[in-house]
Write an enzyme that holds these catalytic residues in place. Sequence first.
Site, short mmCIF file in Angstrom:
data_model
loop_
_atom_site.label_atom_id
_atom_site.label_comp_id
_atom_site.label_asym_id
_atom_site.label_seq_id
_atom_site.Cartn_x
_atom_site.Cartn_y
_atom_site.Cartn_z
N ARG A 209 1.50 -0.01 15.40
CA ARG A 209 1.17 -0.04 13.98
C ARG A 209 1.61 -1.38 13.39
O ARG A 209 2.30 -2.15 14.06
CB ARG A 209 1.85 1.13 13.26
CG ARG A 209 3.35 1.14 13.38
CD ARG A 209 3.96 2.42 12.87
NE ARG A 209 3.90 2.53 11.42
CZ ARG A 209 4.76 3.24 10.67
NH1 ARG A 209 5.75 3.91 11.25
NH2 ARG A 209 4.63 3.30 9.37
N TYR B 93 8.96 15.75 1.65
CA TYR B 93 8.81 17.10 1.09
C TYR B 93 8.66 17.06 -0.41
O TYR B 93 8.03 17.94 -1.00
CB TYR B 93 9.96 17.99 1.56
CG TYR B 93 9.84 18.20 3.04
CD1 TYR B 93 8.98 19.18 3.53
CD2 TYR B 93 10.47 17.38 3.94
CE1 TYR B 93 8.78 19.33 4.88
CE2 TYR B 93 10.29 17.52 5.30
CZ TYR B 93 9.43 18.50 5.76
OH TYR B 93 9.22 18.63 7.10
N HIS C 159 15.07 11.94 13.20
CA HIS C 159 13.89 12.00 14.08
C HIS C 159 12.97 10.79 13.84
O HIS C 159 12.06 10.54 14.62
CB HIS C 159 13.13 13.33 13.95
CG HIS C 159 12.46 13.57 12.64
ND1 HIS C 159 12.36 14.81 12.07
CD2 HIS C 159 11.85 12.74 11.76
CE1 HIS C 159 11.71 14.74 10.92
NE2 HIS C 159 11.39 13.49 10.71
N HIS C 160 13.20 10.07 12.72
CA HIS C 160 12.43 8.85 12.47
C HIS C 160 12.93 7.68 13.30
O HIS C 160 12.33 6.62 13.28
CB HIS C 160 12.50 8.47 10.99
CG HIS C 160 11.84 9.46 10.09
ND1 HIS C 160 10.52 9.37 9.73
CD2 HIS C 160 12.31 10.58 9.49
CE1 HIS C 160 10.19 10.38 8.94
NE2 HIS C 160 11.26 11.14 8.78
N SER D 113 13.48 6.48 -12.93
CA SER D 113 12.42 7.27 -13.54
C SER D 113 12.33 8.65 -12.87
O SER D 113 12.23 9.68 -13.56
CB SER D 113 11.10 6.52 -13.41
OG SER D 113 10.03 7.37 -13.66
N SER D 114 12.41 8.66 -11.55
CA SER D 114 12.29 9.94 -10.83
C SER D 114 13.48 10.85 -11.13
O SER D 114 13.31 12.07 -11.29
CB SER D 114 12.23 9.71 -9.32
OG SER D 114 11.07 9.04 -8.99
N THR E 195 7.27 26.67 7.47
CA THR E 195 5.92 26.16 7.20
C THR E 195 4.89 27.14 7.76
O THR E 195 3.87 27.41 7.12
CB THR E 195 5.73 24.76 7.83
OG1 THR E 195 6.85 23.95 7.48
CG2 THR E 195 4.47 24.09 7.32
N LYS F 295 4.33 29.99 5.49
CA LYS F 295 3.41 29.65 4.40
C LYS F 295 1.95 29.71 4.86
O LYS F 295 1.10 30.30 4.19
CB LYS F 295 3.73 28.26 3.87
CG LYS F 295 4.95 28.25 2.99
CD LYS F 295 5.23 26.87 2.47
CE LYS F 295 6.23 26.94 1.34
NZ LYS F 295 5.68 27.54 0.14
N HIS G 234 0.85 -1.20 0.00
CA HIS G 234 0.00 0.00 0.00
C HIS G 234 0.89 1.25 0.00
O HIS G 234 0.68 2.18 -0.79
CB HIS G 234 -0.93 -0.02 1.22
CG HIS G 234 -1.53 1.31 1.57
ND1 HIS G 234 -2.54 1.90 0.84
CD2 HIS G 234 -1.27 2.18 2.60
CE1 HIS G 234 -2.85 3.06 1.39
NE2 HIS G 234 -2.10 3.26 2.45
N GLU H 256 12.01 12.91 0.91
CA GLU H 256 10.93 12.33 0.10
C GLU H 256 9.56 12.86 0.55
O GLU H 256 8.70 13.14 -0.27
CB GLU H 256 10.99 10.79 0.21
CG GLU H 256 9.80 10.05 -0.37
CD GLU H 256 9.72 10.09 -1.88
OE1 GLU H 256 10.75 10.42 -2.52
OE2 GLU H 256 8.65 9.80 -2.42
N ASP I 47 7.68 22.89 -24.92
CA ASP I 47 7.60 21.52 -24.40
C ASP I 47 8.61 21.41 -23.28
O ASP I 47 9.30 22.39 -22.94
CB ASP I 47 7.92 20.49 -25.52
CG ASP I 47 7.28 19.14 -25.24
OD1 ASP I 47 7.42 18.62 -24.10
OD2 ASP I 47 6.63 18.58 -26.14
N SER J 182 -0.79 27.64 -3.39
CA SER J 182 -0.37 29.02 -3.60
C SER J 182 -0.92 29.60 -4.91
O SER J 182 -0.88 30.81 -5.13
CB SER J 182 1.16 29.13 -3.62
OG SER J 182 1.69 28.64 -2.43
N HIS K 3 13.24 11.33 4.47
CA HIS K 3 12.63 12.57 4.94
C HIS K 3 12.47 13.60 3.83
O HIS K 3 11.38 14.15 3.65
CB HIS K 3 13.28 13.16 6.18
CG HIS K 3 12.32 14.13 6.79
ND1 HIS K 3 11.28 13.72 7.59
CD2 HIS K 3 12.15 15.45 6.60
CE1 HIS K 3 10.53 14.76 7.87
NE2 HIS K 3 11.02 15.82 7.29
N TRP L 277 7.57 -0.45 4.01
CA TRP L 277 8.12 0.23 2.82
C TRP L 277 9.53 0.74 3.08
O TRP L 277 10.25 1.09 2.16
CB TRP L 277 7.19 1.38 2.39
CG TRP L 277 7.38 2.67 3.15
CD1 TRP L 277 6.95 2.95 4.41
CD2 TRP L 277 8.06 3.85 2.71
NE1 TRP L 277 7.30 4.22 4.78
CE2 TRP L 277 7.98 4.80 3.75
CE3 TRP L 277 8.71 4.22 1.52
CZ2 TRP L 277 8.54 6.07 3.65
CZ3 TRP L 277 9.27 5.50 1.42
CH2 TRP L 277 9.18 6.40 2.49
#
Lengths: 38, 538
Positions: free
Chosen positions: B455, B262, B307-308, B174-175, B333, B336, B82, B260, B111, B273, B258, B147
Amino acid sequence: LAAEADRRRRVRSTTIKLVLFALAVYVVFIIAFVNQSR
Amino acid sequence: MAHSANDHAAHAGHDDHGPAKGFFRRWVMATNHKDIGTMYLVFAGVMFLVGGAMAMVIRAELFQPGLQFVDPQFFNSMTTMHALAMIFGGVMPAWVGIANWMIPLQVGAPDMALPRLNNLSFWILPFAFLLLLATLFVPGGSPAGGWTLYPPLVIQGGSSFPMAMFAVHMMGISSILGAINVIVTIMNMRAPGLTLLRMPLFTWTWLITAYLLILVMPVLAGAVTMLITDHFFGTTFFSAAGGGDPVLFQHVFWFFGHPEVYILILPAFGVVSEVIPTFSRKPLFGYESMVYASASIGFLSFIVWAHHMFTVGMPLAGQMFFMLTTMMIAVPTGVKIFNWSATMWKGSLTFEPPMLFAVAFLFLFTIGGFSGLMLAITPADFQYHDTYFVVAHFHYVLVPGAIFGIIAGVLYWLPKWTGHMYSMSLARWHFWLSAIFVNVLFFPQHFLGLAGMPRRIPDYATQFADWNAVSSIGAFGFGLSQLLFVWLVIQCVRGGERAPAKVWEGAHGLEWEVPSPAPHHTWETPPSAAVIERGAEH
């Protein structure tokens, strides 16, 4: 035409720099780990 | 405005040609940014349904305590797949699809800079995901270690291990190719006079996202390569038995993981925005501070990764450093959030569907941000770590954050893409059902986590039963509501009221200077200074 040629040159140059950068991060990263885990 | 759109159409009539004939030439050989953008969006839509179906399996199993439908191994596969499907198959391709459509239109380029590379980066993805989803059918089942691919668990996987690793490698390639294309396009293909600080915020946030991608994707690739060599070639990078360290993998993974987060959320900041000023009929408050805040968030995302993993046992100095840097992210943040609020302040507000999703984003993403601050407090994290509180936190960031951002973007630009207006009443139904059910789904998970429910488990103690049942009802409601969105998009593609060039009264930007639907080729002649001036009124 000159402007177009110049733009193509800039596109090529930026692309090559970015590709080399990504490859360098990948390779240097693994080399750093090889050294670390010896 | 209409004058400019007509000019564009008249010009396009001379040397413009439509899309290539035949399915193979139009789609498989596609080099047009709009066609490739459409393919990315369709692919993301399919993957959202696949990942959503997996979420339904998870929530059905958790509806009651006890094992109901699936065995624990398959349950763990579902949580793992998932996440991979939603992150790499849904959210990222959806943003790349919107970027493909909008960046050339917004910067006045004909293009993307590298159209064939664009084709390659898209067509890698379906094969990567076929490979990943094929692991569901191999002996031992698909990856089930989460994951995050932590060793040693991931290395002990059966036949699925090399398939999943190769799939992750392909997604990464690809990315990276996509990110290179975005950077090269924005840096070299902008219309003359469209300076960086006149670009729309969506393009800006994507530029920063692309730099994040190019910095962290090779790191993930390096980590995955080392997992492969540990499994097949006898290296011991992450094996304590051979002098390696499994915790090192966690550091490397989160150095990718991390930023990722963002990568998934920055383009949503860009969409919000664009949408809020349009429907507030005011220029964006603090445009430059928005750019600098986005860049600051991008920079800070590189120095917060541990922090993870506060609970692995790191030195006090490390805990303090990562706690404080994480809290610092709240500053840009907050800039914003205040800028978006100030944009709406005394604006001439209307609440068309994209605005509804943008406003919901503002409230609900902020809830995810605040629970993130709670998790950043190291001693508190020792309690919250690996509980449903974390699940609630990151789903608030990713669902009413990233996914509401995607929906807002699609609803904002869909008339430009298809040339038709969609059903406003259907879109409003979709919004209200989504906004209600997403909270029914995820808010109780805060309570579950604070009460101690771990979890990634298929069964749980009976005291967690009530809120799990509520959460599952929310999940079924949210999942079904998304079918309304699929129907809305199909209806809009097939027909409907003709959309004008400038779909929304308060909109600014070069994309609104071309007709709707946007012709197959746009900005073959760069926009004039006057058009740029009009479009750059942020």
